[in-house]
Structure formats: C-alpha cells, structure tokens
Scaffold this active site. Structure first.
Site, PDB file in Angstrom:
ATOM      1  N   GLU A   1      42.572  37.507 -37.826  1.00  0.00           N
ATOM      2  CA  GLU A   1      42.881  36.682 -38.654  1.00  0.00           C
ATOM      3  C   GLU A   1      43.719  35.641 -37.961  1.00  0.00           C
ATOM      4  O   GLU A   1      43.573  34.326 -37.962  1.00  0.00           O
ATOM      5  CB  GLU A   1      43.543  36.773 -39.822  1.00  0.00           C
ATOM      6  CG  GLU A   1      42.752  37.441 -41.123  1.00  0.00           C
ATOM      7  CD  GLU A   1      42.284  38.921 -40.842  1.00  0.00           C
ATOM      8  OE1 GLU A   1      43.057  39.532 -39.780  1.00  0.00           O
ATOM      9  OE2 GLU A   1      41.690  39.723 -41.327  1.00  0.00           O
TER      10      GLU A   1
ATOM     11  N   HIS B   1      43.312  43.270 -52.435  1.00  0.00           N
ATOM     12  CA  HIS B   1      42.088  42.478 -52.851  1.00  0.00           C
ATOM     13  C   HIS B   1      42.150  41.542 -53.866  1.00  0.00           C
ATOM     14  O   HIS B   1      40.994  41.075 -54.411  1.00  0.00           O
ATOM     15  CB  HIS B   1      41.016  43.540 -52.880  1.00  0.00           C
ATOM     16  CG  HIS B   1      40.550  44.200 -51.436  1.00  0.00           C
ATOM     17  ND1 HIS B   1      41.596  45.254 -51.017  1.00  0.00           N
ATOM     18  CD2 HIS B   1      39.678  44.130 -50.696  1.00  0.00           C
ATOM     19  CE1 HIS B   1      40.945  45.672 -49.711  1.00  0.00           C
ATOM     20  NE2 HIS B   1      39.982  45.048 -49.600  1.00  0.00           N
TER      21      HIS B   1
HETATM   22  C1  LIG Z   1      43.816  42.274 -41.857  1.00  0.00           C
HETATM   23  C2  LIG Z   1      42.411  42.714 -42.535  1.00  0.00           C
HETATM   24  N1  LIG Z   1      41.417  41.944 -42.439  1.00  0.00           N
HETATM   25  C3  LIG Z   1      40.314  42.077 -42.760  1.00  0.00           C
HETATM   26  C4  LIG Z   1      40.168  43.208 -43.599  1.00  0.00           C
HETATM   27  C5  LIG Z   1      38.773  43.444 -44.334  1.00  0.00           C
HETATM   28  N2  LIG Z   1      38.117  44.734 -43.686  1.00  0.00           N
HETATM   29  C6  LIG Z   1      38.260  46.056 -44.268  1.00  0.00           C
HETATM   30  S1  LIG Z   1      37.646  47.075 -43.368  1.00  0.00           S
HETATM   31  C7  LIG Z   1      37.084  45.803 -42.122  1.00  0.00           C
HETATM   32  C8  LIG Z   1      36.288  46.345 -40.913  1.00  0.00           C
HETATM   33  C9  LIG Z   1      37.068  47.601 -40.041  1.00  0.00           C
HETATM   34  O1  LIG Z   1      36.265  47.792 -39.137  1.00  0.00           O
HETATM   35  P1  LIG Z   1      36.899  49.161 -38.064  1.00  0.00           P
HETATM   36  O2  LIG Z   1      38.297  48.854 -37.523  1.00  0.00           O
HETATM   37  O3  LIG Z   1      35.943  49.283 -37.163  1.00  0.00           O
HETATM   38  O4  LIG Z   1      37.191  50.493 -39.207  1.00  0.00           O
HETATM   39  P2  LIG Z   1      35.749  50.944 -39.560  1.00  0.00           P
HETATM   40  O5  LIG Z   1      35.814  50.491 -41.213  1.00  0.00           O
HETATM   41  O6  LIG Z   1      34.494  51.074 -39.159  1.00  0.00           O
HETATM   42  O7  LIG Z   1      36.302  52.720 -40.076  1.00  0.00           O
HETATM   43  C10 LIG Z   1      37.448  44.810 -42.453  1.00  0.00           C
HETATM   44  C11 LIG Z   1      36.858  43.568 -41.831  1.00  0.00           C
HETATM   45  C12 LIG Z   1      41.248  44.135 -43.763  1.00  0.00           C
HETATM   46  N3  LIG Z   1      41.151  45.341 -44.522  1.00  0.00           N
HETATM   47  N4  LIG Z   1      42.456  43.792 -43.174  1.00  0.00           N
END
Ligand SMILES: Cc1ncc(C[n+]2csc(CCOP(=O)(O)OP(=O)(O)O)c2C)c(N)n1
Ligand SMILES: [Mg+2]
Lengths: 374, 329
Positions: free
Chosen positions: B61, B130
């Site tokens: 972000e 959320h």
């Molecule tokens: C700071 C932040 N930004 C956005 C999100 C929303 N979000 C939740 S999971 C995710 C993707 C995460 O991907 P990754 O790090 O590859 O982990 P995975 O879910 O694939 O295990 C996002 C964008 C969040 N939880 N925290």
C-alpha cells in the site's frame, strides 16, 4: 512451467520426484537420512490429517458455520515438512493459512476455527505452543519474528551447542507479502543483527488474483542475498525436501549463523479464501497441472512403491481423520456467541476510565431492554 | 438516462466515465484488474481500458500511494484502491506526510490530484481489519479531503468530482451498502453539478431532531426517521457527505430549526466526527439548543469479533434511544 522469472522451477531442491522416487541431493539427502519408514508414515499422516481438517473447515464455511476460511490445500508438504524440522523451543510467526504448521506445533486444530467463526480475534495461547497468533495484515508479523529472534539472541539462546537451548524463530509469509515494505525491513533487521531467523516464504504462485509475476521479475529467493540473507529454493510439494532445507536453515540460526530465506515453490490448490472465485483469473489447465503434483500423493506413491504403507496403517489414519472431522464439526457448532461484555475486556492491561464508563453505559442500556421497556 | 444500479455498480460506472473523459486517469490497486477488485467495483474496466490504465499493483500500500504521488507529479490522475479499511496503514506515512502536504510545501506550484478509494465500515461478518472506520485519522490531517457517499447516485457523482478535484481525496465507500440499489442518472454531467465534496445535504426534513450521519449510517438514520415518524416524531436527516471539510453551515441551519441534534457514525465516538459536530453546533447554535448534542457510534475498543459487531455498531435501537434522550429534555 516457465524457465525464467519468478515461476521458474530452476534450482529447486528436490528429494522426491512427483512420481514418488527418491532423488539424491549431495547436500540435503543427509538431512533426511535418519527419517525411517515410521517417520515417513508420520509425515504422510500429518498431511492427511491437515487436509481433512481443511476440507471440513471449508465445508463448514459453506454451511454458514464459519464466516470465512483460508485453505491450506496443496501446501501441506511445505507446512508439515518445515514444521516437523523444528524443536519445541523454536518459535513460529505464521500468517493465516499455516494450519499445517499449527498442527506440527501441537496446537489443537479446532482452536484455529475460533477466528474464522468470528468469536475470537486470536483463538489460542501462543506461548503454550510457541506458535504466535495468525496475522492478517500482510507481512507485519515478519518484523515481530525478527524482533523475537533478536530477543532470543540477547537471552543467550543461540550458539551454545545445547540442542535443547539453542532456538530458532521461523516466520511464514506468501509471495504477495514479499512486496510489502515490512518484509524488506525484516530482511534488513535480520541481516544486520545476524538474527536466528528463518524466513519461510510459501510461493503458492498467487496473491488472491495476482500471479507472482506481478510481484517480481526474478525468483523470489533472489530477494535474500542483496540484503545479506542467504536463500534456498525448494520444491514446496516435496515434504522431504522442505524438511531438509528447513532443518539446515534452523541449524544455521541456532548455531549463530544468522538468517536464511527459504522459498518453497508450491501451489494454492484452492481459492484464496471461501470468498474468492479463482475461475475468474486462472485456468483449469493450470489447476490440473498442479493436481498432478499433489504433495500428499507424492509421498504416498513413494510409500506404496517401497511397500511401507500397509492397509492397517491407512485404515488407522482414515479413522483418525474421520474422528478429527467429527470433532471439528461439533466443536465449531458449539462455539457460541461470546458474552457482549467481553467486547470491553482486555483493551488495556490496566483500568481505563473511558472503557469502563462505556461498558457501564452499555450494560445499563442492555438492561433497559431486559425489563420489557426502555 | 436513469438506471437502477447497485452502489458498487454506480461507482464502477463513475470510474468508467472518468477513464473515458480523461486519458490521464488511471486506476491502481490490488486485484482490481482481471478480478475486478474483491468487491467487483472495477469489474470489466481492465478489459475495456487495458492493464496500463487499470493496474494490478504489487502487494504494497505504501508503494501504491507513493507511486501515485509520482504519477500525479507527472500529470496523471491516479485513483488508488485500498482493498479494505484496515489495510490502509502501510500507506499512512505517504498519505499524511507527503500526499497531504505537497501543495502547501510547494506554495501551490504542485498539485496532487490523487483519489484513494477505501471500502470501509462493518456489518458484513468479516474477520479482523475488514470492518473499520478510520476516516477521522485522515480528517485530522490538513490537506486531505475526506468524503463518503451514502447512496448510488451520490457515489456516481462524488467519485467523478473527486477524480476531477485538484486536491487529494480520501473516498470512503460504505462496503456494507455495495449491493443496495438506487436510481442513478448516468447521463448527467457531474462536473457541471454543484460540488458534493464540501456540501452536506438535508436528505429528509423534519422539525424535532436533526440526525447527522455520513456514509453507511445515513441509511440507518433514514430508518430511524421512519420509525420515529410512526411515533409522531419528526426527524431531519443531514448527510454530511464530507468529513473534511465539515459543512457546518448546513448542519447548524438544521439544528436552529429543530433545536436538537444527534450525530451517528460507526467509528468510535471518542474523538470522532461527532465530537467535532457537537462542538461546532454548540458554538454556532447554543441558544437554539434544547438538549445537549448526543453522539452514537462505536466504542473505545478495537472493532470486535463478528459475532458481537451488531452490539458495537450504532443500529436502529441505539440511535432511537439517543433520539428519545434528546427529546426528553
Ligand atoms: C496490508 C494488507 N494489504 C492487503 C491485504 C488483503 N489481502 C489478504 S491476503 C492477500 C494476498 C496475499 O498473498 P500472499 O502473500 O501470496 O499469501 P497467500 O494468501 O497466497 O498465502 C491480500 C492482498 C491484507 N491482508 N493486508
Ligand atoms: Mg501467495
């Protein structure tokens, strides 16, 4: 698979081929030499139980019993393999789909349901199992793990040579998380402090709808060396290889050798969460390709080929999985709505007059309905 | 043409118009491309405008807002999406130390027309981070405009006015209302219409109590007005639209008519929007007030677990209770 970029399979440590055949690796084979048939069956059992747990929880969400569920489906080898390489005194900082690691720490998996049922923001006592609470803000906890490791150092629990004292800290995060500033800062702090830390990155190839190619141009393991953190890429669907590279990284940490970045190359076989619809952004062919590389099948093929998976053992694990499934269903349904007053508890560790006043007001307000009029 | 659109589709349509109108407009955020955003607010836009203008960014972000600032310095009009309220904080530094102050520091030579869209608020049964309402954290920072639409028509108009504004705008979208429908005049030119970014509106007139709300609680306020009407009480509902600047003129004019004021928002009451409204109303209409200004909102606790959120949130009963209390004076 591509041959370059972050989705290449170049340089992955592998000890079991997708067909279940042992692959020799001069550096890592010795790390699993002590794992006998019993131990291998144990890893298979762990993965089967974790998958059953995940399947049950997904079904519960579909039935409205959980608000949300983040599946570990497909990542069992990365999680169980790495988790089983840890000692009791090691400490883990997970993200939010590390149910497989939770299981290896001895956490009763039903505790994980509390967060997803919406009755708790945490759910378990982290210090009882050396497994921190799940962190939903991407990447934040990698710094907590680094700081915890700095504390371990200060406590003299590194490099003593005592296997029951020397301690490693392991943090789990995803491919998407590698883009967060906090994760880069964790690498910086871990490096300059030579912290006893393993940064275990599960590259499951997706961050919700974004492929890893949106986060990097080169393999994610390459993030480490520039910070001064050595890294290794491992086949994340190979439970033995995950065990071996983690064992090595943890040993380096405990002995005072500093941090390691492990990139486990795996696949998120399910949706991001139950709120997600992957058909909007990825192909059935890709999912199929990975279904052929299922981490549990791989070890199973090996055990079958070597005659080490007798029917009696299968049946026993099947019965255990059924019992776990049953317990998950009944425990989840029994997790009732917490008392409203708990909302005001533990905001501070010491009394706070504003919280106390609001709580008192709220209790009077609620009571005004109980009397039939307000 | 008037169309019946969901709140989400109204914003989507407004974004589409902005992309059509100005080639410098671009959207950036996590999962906003092929997926269309986790709430589908950008659905179809990557397909129609290309992934150069509807950009799936890396998961960072601070990076999103920081690069939006750079793009704006180069003449673009970035519209950033933050996936959920609770995930704006990695960008807090960029927003408060950089985005808000560039115009001031450059003595007006530089403008940063950046919009940051934030789905906010609770009531959707979500896990931690959320469901939050962090709008006053930004309203407390000079240089940022902070707005929140309350219905599809306003969402359609306000998003386009926000994008056209030379100031940075924090655009808080009540995510719990994304699926509510309303009539939207999609042909009207919002840029020719009066500004919605600094003007509150009286949504329903009444004579006994002024009920002030913004974003998700405006719908609650209207329901309260209906319920109170059934008991013979006449409630005037003021939709603030903007938290910064606060249009106190409209609020004070209403309170001078009714003599009573209740402010409702999901964010915690302590140091919240209601505190500012109450102080201003007291200053501006002290001699018209029949009762103290009351505030209804969240408590001084973290946003609670989903199973308790309806106790935390200011629902119909809690607002009616406050209305009764001001009327008891
Ligand atoms: C700071 C932040 N930004 C956005 C999100 C929303 N979000 C939740 S999971 C995710 C993707 C995460 O991907 P990754 O790090 O590859 O982990 P995975 O879910 O694939 O295990 C996002 C964008 C969040 N939880 N925290
Ligand atoms: Mg991922």
């Amino acid at each position: 698979m591509g041959t370059s970029g972050p989705l290449t399979d170049d340089g992955l440590v592998q000890l079991l081929s997708p067909a279940g055949e042992r692959v020799d690796h001069p550096e890592y084979t010795p790390r699993v030499a002590h794992l006998d048939a019993d131990a291998l069956r144990g890893l298979w059992r762990d993965m089967v139980l974790v998958r059953r747990f995940d399947t049950e929880a997904t079904a519960l969400q579909r039935q409205g019993e959980l608000g949300l569920w983040a599946q570990s489906l497909g990542q069992e080898a990365a999680q169980v393999g790495s988790g089983r390489a840890l000692a009791p005194q090691d400490y883990v900082f997970p993200s939010y789909r590390e149910h497989g690691v939770a299981h290896t720490r001895g956490l009763d998996l039903t505790e994980v349901l509390r967060l997803f049922r919406g009755v708790d923001h945490g759910g378990w006592d982290p210090e009882a199992v050396n497994f921190h609470l799940y962190t939903l803000v991407i990447g934040s906890h990698t710094l907590h793990a680094t700081g915890y490791a700095m504390g371990v150092q200060r406590d003299g629990a590194v490099g003593t040579g005592d296997p029951e004292r020397d301690t490693a800290v392991v943090t789990y995060f995803g491919d998407g998380a590698t883009s967060q500033g906090d994760v880069s800062e964790a690498l910086v702090f871990a490096a300059v402090n030579n912290a006893p830390l393993v940064l275990f990155l599960q590259n499951n190839q997706w961050a919700i709808s974004e492929p890893t190619t949106k986060q990097a141009r080169v393999p994610l393991a390459a993030r480490g060396p520039g910070f001064g953190v050595p890294s290794v890429r491992v086949d994340g669907n190979d439970v033995l290889a995950c065990y071996a590279v983690t064992a090595e990284a943890v040993e380096r940490a405990r002995s005072g050798g500093g941090p390691t970045l492990v990139e486990a190359f795996t696949y998120r076989m399910g949706a991001h969460t139950t709120s997600d619809d992957p058909s909007r952004y990825r192909s059935a062919a890709e999912e199929d390709y990975w279904r052929q590389r299922d981490p549990i099948d791989r070890l199973e093929k090996h055990l079958v080929a070597t005659g080490e998976l007798p029917d009696a053992f299968r049946e026993q694990v099947q019965a255990e999985a059924d019992a776990l499934g049953e317990r998950v269903r009944t425990t989840a349904r029994a997790l009732g709505r917490p008392e409203t007053s708990t909302m005001f508890e533990h905001v501070y560790a010491t009394p706070h007059s504003v919280v106390d006043a609001e709580r008192a007001w709220f209790e009077r307000y609620e009571a005004s309905f109980a009397g039939g009029e307000k | 043409m008037t169309q019946r659109l969901t709140f989400a589709k109204a914003i989507n349509t407004g974004l589409r118009k902005a992309l059509e109108r100005d080639p410098k407009v671009l959207l950036m955020g996590e999962d906003i491309g092929p997926l269309g955003g986790v709430f589908r607010v950008t659905d179809g836009l990557a397909k129609d405008f290309g992934t150069d203008r509807v950009v799936d960014t890396p998961l960072a972000e601070s990076g999103i807002v920081g690069t939006a600032i750079g793009l704006a310095l180069r003449g673009y009009r970035p519209v950033c999406e933050i996936q959920f309220d609770g995930f704006i904080f990695p960008a807090f530094d960029q927003i408060t130390t950089q985005l808000s102050k560039m115009h001031y520091r450059s003595r007006g030579r530089l403008t940063l027309p950046v919009v940051i869209r934030v789905p906010f608020g609770g009531g959707i049964g979500a896990v931690e981070h959320h469901s939050e309402s962090p709008e006053v954290l930004f309203a407390h920072t000079a240089g940022l405009r902070v707005v929140s639409p309350s219905d599809p028509q306003d969402a359609f108009t306000m998003i386009q006015q926000a994008i056209a504004s030379p100031d940075p705008v924090l655009f808080f979208e009540p995510k719990g209302r994304y699926w509510e429908k309303g009539d939207v005049d999609t042909d009207a030119d919002p840029l020719a219409a009066p500004s919605t970014l600094d003007g509150a509106r009286v949504l329903r007139s009444g004579t006994d109590v002024t009920l002030v709300a913004h974003g998700p609680t405006v719908g609650t306020a209207l329901k309260v007005a209906d319920a109170a009407a059934a008991e013979g009480r006449s409630i005037e509902v003021v939709d603030l639209r903007a938290i910064s600047p606060l249009d106190i003129t409209t609020v004070a004019a209403s309170v001078r008519r009714t003599g009573r004021c209740v402010v409702v928002h999901e964010a915690p009451v302590l140091y919240g929007t209601g505190a500012e409204v109450a102080a201003r109303v007291t200053e501006e209409c002290f001699y018209h007030l029949e009762a103290p200004v009351l505030r209804v909102g969240g408590f001084h606790t973290p946003y609670p677990v989903a199973k308790l959120e309806h106790e935390y949130l200011p629902g119909l009963d809690r607002v009616l209770d406050a209305v009764d209390r001001v009327l008891a004076h």
